[in-house]
Motif scaffolding. Structure first.
Motif, PDB file in Angstrom:
ATOM      1  N   ILE A  72     -29.043  13.831 -35.633  1.00  0.00           N
ATOM      2  CA  ILE A  72     -28.705  14.200 -34.256  1.00  0.00           C
ATOM      3  C   ILE A  72     -29.138  13.084 -33.313  1.00  0.00           C
ATOM      4  CG2 ILE A  72     -29.197  15.791 -32.358  1.00  0.00           C
ATOM      5  CD1 ILE A  72     -29.389  18.014 -34.434  1.00  0.00           C
ATOM      6  N   THR A  73     -28.242  12.728 -32.421  1.00  0.00           N
ATOM      7  CA  THR A  73     -28.468  11.659 -31.454  1.00  0.00           C
ATOM      8  C   THR A  73     -28.120  12.154 -30.061  1.00  0.00           C
ATOM      9  OG1 THR A  73     -27.890   9.996 -33.109  1.00  0.00           O
ATOM     10  CG2 THR A  73     -27.743   9.316 -30.806  1.00  0.00           C
ATOM     11  N   VAL A  74     -28.910  11.763 -29.074  1.00  0.00           N
ATOM     12  CA  VAL A  74     -28.544  12.043 -27.690  1.00  0.00           C
ATOM     13  C   VAL A  74     -28.294  10.708 -27.008  1.00  0.00           C
ATOM     14  CG1 VAL A  74     -29.758  14.241 -27.465  1.00  0.00           C
ATOM     15  CG2 VAL A  74     -30.964  12.135 -26.936  1.00  0.00           C
ATOM     16  N   ALA A  75     -27.326  10.699 -26.099  1.00  0.00           N
ATOM     17  CA  ALA A  75     -26.987   9.482 -25.384  1.00  0.00           C
ATOM     18  C   ALA A  75     -26.492   9.840 -23.995  1.00  0.00           C
ATOM     19  CB  ALA A  75     -25.901   8.713 -26.134  1.00  0.00           C
ATOM     20  N   GLY A 126     -28.036   9.635 -18.727  1.00  0.00           N
ATOM     21  CA  GLY A 126     -29.169   9.068 -19.447  1.00  0.00           C
ATOM     22  C   GLY A 126     -30.435   9.837 -19.156  1.00  0.00           C
ATOM     23  N   ASN A 127     -30.569  10.260 -17.918  1.00  0.00           N
ATOM     24  CA  ASN A 127     -31.711  11.085 -17.540  1.00  0.00           C
ATOM     25  C   ASN A 127     -31.655  12.421 -18.269  1.00  0.00           C
ATOM     26  OD1 ASN A 127     -32.727  13.288 -15.241  1.00  0.00           O
ATOM     27  ND2 ASN A 127     -34.067  11.528 -15.545  1.00  0.00           N
ATOM     28  N   LEU A 128     -30.474  13.012 -18.333  1.00  0.00           N
ATOM     29  CA  LEU A 128     -30.301  14.281 -19.038  1.00  0.00           C
ATOM     30  C   LEU A 128     -30.614  14.112 -20.529  1.00  0.00           C
ATOM     31  CD1 LEU A 128     -29.420  17.235 -19.032  1.00  0.00           C
ATOM     32  CD2 LEU A 128     -27.071  16.454 -19.267  1.00  0.00           C
ATOM     33  N   ALA A 129     -30.167  13.022 -21.128  1.00  0.00           N
ATOM     34  CA  ALA A 129     -30.450  12.758 -22.539  1.00  0.00           C
ATOM     35  C   ALA A 129     -31.955  12.598 -22.763  1.00  0.00           C
ATOM     36  CB  ALA A 129     -29.700  11.523 -23.012  1.00  0.00           C
ATOM     37  N   ALA A 130     -32.632  11.931 -21.841  1.00  0.00           N
ATOM     38  CA  ALA A 130     -34.080  11.759 -21.955  1.00  0.00           C
ATOM     39  C   ALA A 130     -34.796  13.104 -21.870  1.00  0.00           C
ATOM     40  CB  ALA A 130     -34.589  10.815 -20.856  1.00  0.00           C
ATOM     41  N   ILE A 131     -34.345  13.961 -20.970  1.00  0.00           N
ATOM     42  CA  ILE A 131     -34.956  15.289 -20.819  1.00  0.00           C
ATOM     43  C   ILE A 131     -34.734  16.129 -22.076  1.00  0.00           C
ATOM     44  CG2 ILE A 131     -34.791  17.467 -19.556  1.00  0.00           C
ATOM     45  CD1 ILE A 131     -34.217  15.713 -17.045  1.00  0.00           C
ATOM     46  N   VAL A 132     -33.538  16.073 -22.632  1.00  0.00           N
ATOM     47  CA  VAL A 132     -33.251  16.813 -23.874  1.00  0.00           C
ATOM     48  C   VAL A 132     -34.193  16.340 -24.979  1.00  0.00           C
ATOM     49  CG1 VAL A 132     -31.551  17.148 -25.717  1.00  0.00           C
ATOM     50  CG2 VAL A 132     -30.862  17.369 -23.322  1.00  0.00           C
ATOM     51  N   ALA A 133     -34.372  15.030 -25.103  1.00  0.00           N
ATOM     52  CA  ALA A 133     -35.253  14.486 -26.137  1.00  0.00           C
ATOM     53  C   ALA A 133     -36.698  14.916 -25.907  1.00  0.00           C
ATOM     54  CB  ALA A 133     -35.146  12.962 -26.153  1.00  0.00           C
ATOM     55  N   GLN A 134     -37.162  14.827 -24.662  1.00  0.00           N
ATOM     56  CA  GLN A 134     -38.532  15.221 -24.355  1.00  0.00           C
ATOM     57  C   GLN A 134     -38.763  16.699 -24.632  1.00  0.00           C
ATOM     58  OE1 GLN A 134     -38.965  14.027 -20.287  1.00  0.00           O
ATOM     59  NE2 GLN A 134     -39.378  11.902 -20.798  1.00  0.00           N
ATOM     60  N   GLN A 135     -37.814  17.534 -24.256  1.00  0.00           N
ATOM     61  CA  GLN A 135     -37.964  18.972 -24.478  1.00  0.00           C
ATOM     62  C   GLN A 135     -37.918  19.313 -25.967  1.00  0.00           C
ATOM     63  OE1 GLN A 135     -38.771  21.448 -22.230  1.00  0.00           O
ATOM     64  NE2 GLN A 135     -39.190  19.644 -20.996  1.00  0.00           N
ATOM     65  N   ALA A 136     -37.094  18.620 -26.728  1.00  0.00           N
ATOM     66  CA  ALA A 136     -37.033  18.863 -28.174  1.00  0.00           C
ATOM     67  C   ALA A 136     -38.381  18.556 -28.822  1.00  0.00           C
ATOM     68  CB  ALA A 136     -35.929  18.024 -28.809  1.00  0.00           C
ATOM     69  N   ILE A 137     -38.998  17.466 -28.393  1.00  0.00           N
ATOM     70  CA  ILE A 137     -40.312  17.096 -28.929  1.00  0.00           C
ATOM     71  C   ILE A 137     -41.372  18.089 -28.464  1.00  0.00           C
ATOM     72  CG2 ILE A 137     -42.142  15.362 -28.803  1.00  0.00           C
ATOM     73  CD1 ILE A 137     -39.842  13.257 -28.629  1.00  0.00           C
ATOM     74  N   LYS A 138     -41.364  18.389 -27.171  1.00  0.00           N
ATOM     75  CA  LYS A 138     -42.372  19.288 -26.599  1.00  0.00           C
ATOM     76  C   LYS A 138     -42.316  20.677 -27.236  1.00  0.00           C
ATOM     77  CE  LYS A 138     -43.840  21.216 -22.163  1.00  0.00           C
ATOM     78  NZ  LYS A 138     -43.570  21.242 -20.722  1.00  0.00           N
ATOM     79  N   ARG A 139     -41.115  21.187 -27.435  1.00  0.00           N
ATOM     80  CA  ARG A 139     -40.942  22.531 -27.987  1.00  0.00           C
ATOM     81  C   ARG A 139     -40.947  22.542 -29.510  1.00  0.00           C
ATOM     82  NH1 ARG A 139     -36.128  24.654 -23.977  1.00  0.00           N
ATOM     83  NH2 ARG A 139     -37.333  24.447 -22.066  1.00  0.00           N
TER      84      ARG A 139
END
Length: 85
Positions: free
Chosen positions: A15-18, A24-37
């Protein structure tokens, strides 16, 4: 998508976000939330000119980000991905 990866026929470990600009900000937030949760891990994160400075008055960017999130949420509903109306 991660939970339904077998049904959708893809490898969840890839899975990749871009995103570009506000996307790009939205992709960064998705990545951060995936890690956090701890919901899933990402193979790659691609950020093209991400909007990272929210200190100024960026009302236009905020609206664009919300619009993209609404479009993303609509297009990636499980019913759409599984070909159901």
């Amino acid at each position: 998508m991660y939970d339904n990866s077998a049904t959708l026929g893809f490898d969840p470990s890839r899975i990749t976000v871009a995103g570009e600009s506000v996307g790009g900000n939205l992709a960064a937030i998705v990545a951060q939330q995936a890690i956090k949760r701890g919901t899933f891990s990402l193979a790659y994160q691609i950020l093209l000119c991400p909007l990272t400075d929210w200190a100024g008055d960026y009302e236009k960017h905020r609206r664009q980000s919300l619009n993209k999130l609404e479009i993303f949420s609509y297009l990636f509903r499980p019913s759409i991905l599984l070909g159901k109306s």
